[in-house]
Design a protein around this motif. Structure first.
Motif, PDB file in Angstrom:
ATOM      1  N   ALA A   1      10.165   8.758  12.499  1.00 13.95           N
ATOM      2  CA  ALA A   1       9.445   7.490  12.493  1.00 13.95           C
ATOM      3  C   ALA A   1       8.023   7.614  13.041  1.00 13.95           C
ATOM      4  CB  ALA A   1      10.218   6.450  13.301  1.00 13.95           C
ATOM      5  N   ASP A   2       7.662   8.796  13.536  1.00 15.82           N
ATOM      6  CA  ASP A   2       6.309   9.041  14.038  1.00 15.82           C
ATOM      7  C   ASP A   2       5.562   9.891  13.014  1.00 15.82           C
ATOM      8  OD1 ASP A   2       3.967   9.697  15.329  1.00 15.82           O
ATOM      9  OD2 ASP A   2       4.939  10.473  17.128  1.00 15.82           O
ATOM     10  N   GLY A   3       4.880   9.220  12.107  1.00 16.86           N
ATOM     11  CA  GLY A   3       4.186   9.913  11.026  1.00 16.86           C
ATOM     12  C   GLY A   3       3.143  10.900  11.492  1.00 16.86           C
TER      13      GLY A   3
ATOM     14  N   HIS B   1       2.464   0.267   9.710  1.00 16.60           N
ATOM     15  CA  HIS B   1       3.868  -0.161   9.648  1.00 16.60           C
ATOM     16  C   HIS B   1       4.818   0.962   9.201  1.00 16.60           C
ATOM     17  CE1 HIS B   1       1.850  -1.132   5.872  1.00 16.60           C
ATOM     18  NE2 HIS B   1       3.006  -0.966   5.276  1.00 16.60           N
ATOM     19  N   TRP B   2       4.374   2.241   9.283  1.00 21.60           N
ATOM     20  CA  TRP B   2       5.251   3.387   9.003  1.00 21.60           C
ATOM     21  C   TRP B   2       6.448   3.331   9.936  1.00 21.60           C
ATOM     22  CZ3 TRP B   2       5.612   7.263   5.527  1.00 21.60           C
ATOM     23  CH2 TRP B   2       6.484   8.304   5.837  1.00 21.60           C
ATOM     24  N   PRO B   3       7.671   3.547   9.480  1.00 27.53           N
ATOM     25  CA  PRO B   3       8.121   3.959   8.158  1.00 27.53           C
ATOM     26  C   PRO B   3       8.750   2.828   7.329  1.00 27.53           C
ATOM     27  CG  PRO B   3       9.834   4.516   9.733  1.00 27.53           C
ATOM     28  CD  PRO B   3       8.736   3.791  10.485  1.00 27.53           C
ATOM     29  N   GLU B   4       8.134   1.675   7.287  1.00 26.28           N
ATOM     30  CA  GLU B   4       8.643   0.610   6.421  1.00 26.28           C
ATOM     31  C   GLU B   4       8.429   0.977   4.956  1.00 26.28           C
ATOM     32  OE1 GLU B   4       6.856  -3.120   7.490  1.00 26.28           O
ATOM     33  OE2 GLU B   4       7.458  -2.920   9.595  1.00 26.28           O
ATOM     34  N   VAL B   5       9.244   0.401   4.076  1.00 27.29           N
ATOM     35  CA  VAL B   5       9.135   0.663   2.636  1.00 27.29           C
ATOM     36  C   VAL B   5       7.708   0.377   2.168  1.00 27.29           C
ATOM     37  CG1 VAL B   5       9.914  -0.067   0.337  1.00 27.29           C
ATOM     38  CG2 VAL B   5      11.573   0.222   2.188  1.00 27.29           C
ATOM     39  N   GLY B   6       7.160   1.320   1.417  1.00 23.22           N
ATOM     40  CA  GLY B   6       5.818   1.201   0.878  1.00 23.22           C
ATOM     41  C   GLY B   6       4.731   1.773   1.772  1.00 23.22           C
ATOM     42  N   SER B   7       5.032   2.027   3.035  1.00 24.71           N
ATOM     43  CA  SER B   7       4.010   2.582   3.931  1.00 24.71           C
ATOM     44  C   SER B   7       3.788   4.062   3.622  1.00 24.71           C
ATOM     45  CB  SER B   7       4.403   2.366   5.394  1.00 24.71           C
ATOM     46  OG  SER B   7       5.607   3.034   5.701  1.00 24.71           O
ATOM     47  N   ARG B   8       2.621   4.574   4.069  1.00 25.52           N
ATOM     48  CA  ARG B   8       2.214   5.921   3.680  1.00 25.52           C
ATOM     49  C   ARG B   8       1.685   6.740   4.857  1.00 25.52           C
ATOM     50  NH1 ARG B   8      -2.310   4.219  -0.202  1.00 25.52           N
ATOM     51  NH2 ARG B   8      -2.479   2.750   1.500  1.00 25.52           N
ATOM     52  N   ILE B   9       1.876   8.039   4.717  1.00 19.56           N
ATOM     53  CA  ILE B   9       1.186   9.028   5.536  1.00 19.56           C
ATOM     54  C   ILE B   9       0.148   9.658   4.620  1.00 19.56           C
ATOM     55  CG2 ILE B   9       1.343  11.248   6.728  1.00 19.56           C
ATOM     56  CD1 ILE B   9       4.222  10.576   7.429  1.00 19.56           C
TER      57      ILE B   9
END
Length: 144
Positions: free
Chosen positions: A20-22, A41-49
């Motif tokens: 959960a820590d991108g 808002h990582w790691p919610e759906v649609g979020s990006r690294i």
């Protein structure tokens, strides 16, 4: 999908905290060399690294996006590295009787040149890389 697994002697919530820590990804994902940004808002759906892949100065700038997530249990990603393509990557976390976590990592190229290879051929490349990725993940969890 090419699938590998490891048992990490830490509980699932500790393993998931690293997933959960991108900002940690370049420290344990083989091939990721620099994290340029992580969506708030990582790691919610649609979020990006937003990451770099490869050795300087020949780095590719791309991203990994969350497909689905079950906090503490699983994380599904689409990892891009153009011009090579996109891979679907899935992490599953299962508690073990001794208080640790079995981490299963599955990956399959889903677009681009890599997707043209049969799954058995993909596994020849992916299994060793992903085995090393899980060893690095275990080290980060152990020393966090």
């Amino acid at each position: 999908m090419s699938t590998v697994e490891i048992e990490i002697p830490s509980p699932p919530e500790q393993v998931y905290a690293v997933l959960a820590d991108g900002w940690t990804y370049a420290g344990w994902v083989v091939g990721a060399t620099h994290i340029r940004d992580v969506d708030e808002h990582w790691p919610e759906v649609g979020s990006r690294i937003h990451h770099s892949v490869g050795a300087w100065p020949l780095q590719l700038q791309d991203e990994t996006r969350v497909r689905s997530v079950k906090p503490g249990t699983s994380l599904d990603l689409d990892a891009k590295a153009w011009p090579f393509g996109v891979a679907h990557v899935r992490f599953e976390l299962s508690p073990t009787p001794n208080g640790g976590t079995r981490v299963t990592m599955a990956e399959k190229a889903v677009s681009g040149p890599g997707a043209l290879l049969p799954e058995a051929a993909q596994a020849l490349f992916l299994a060793p890389r992903n085995t090393e990725t899980l060893k690095r993940l275990a080290d980060v969890v152990a020393h966090r």
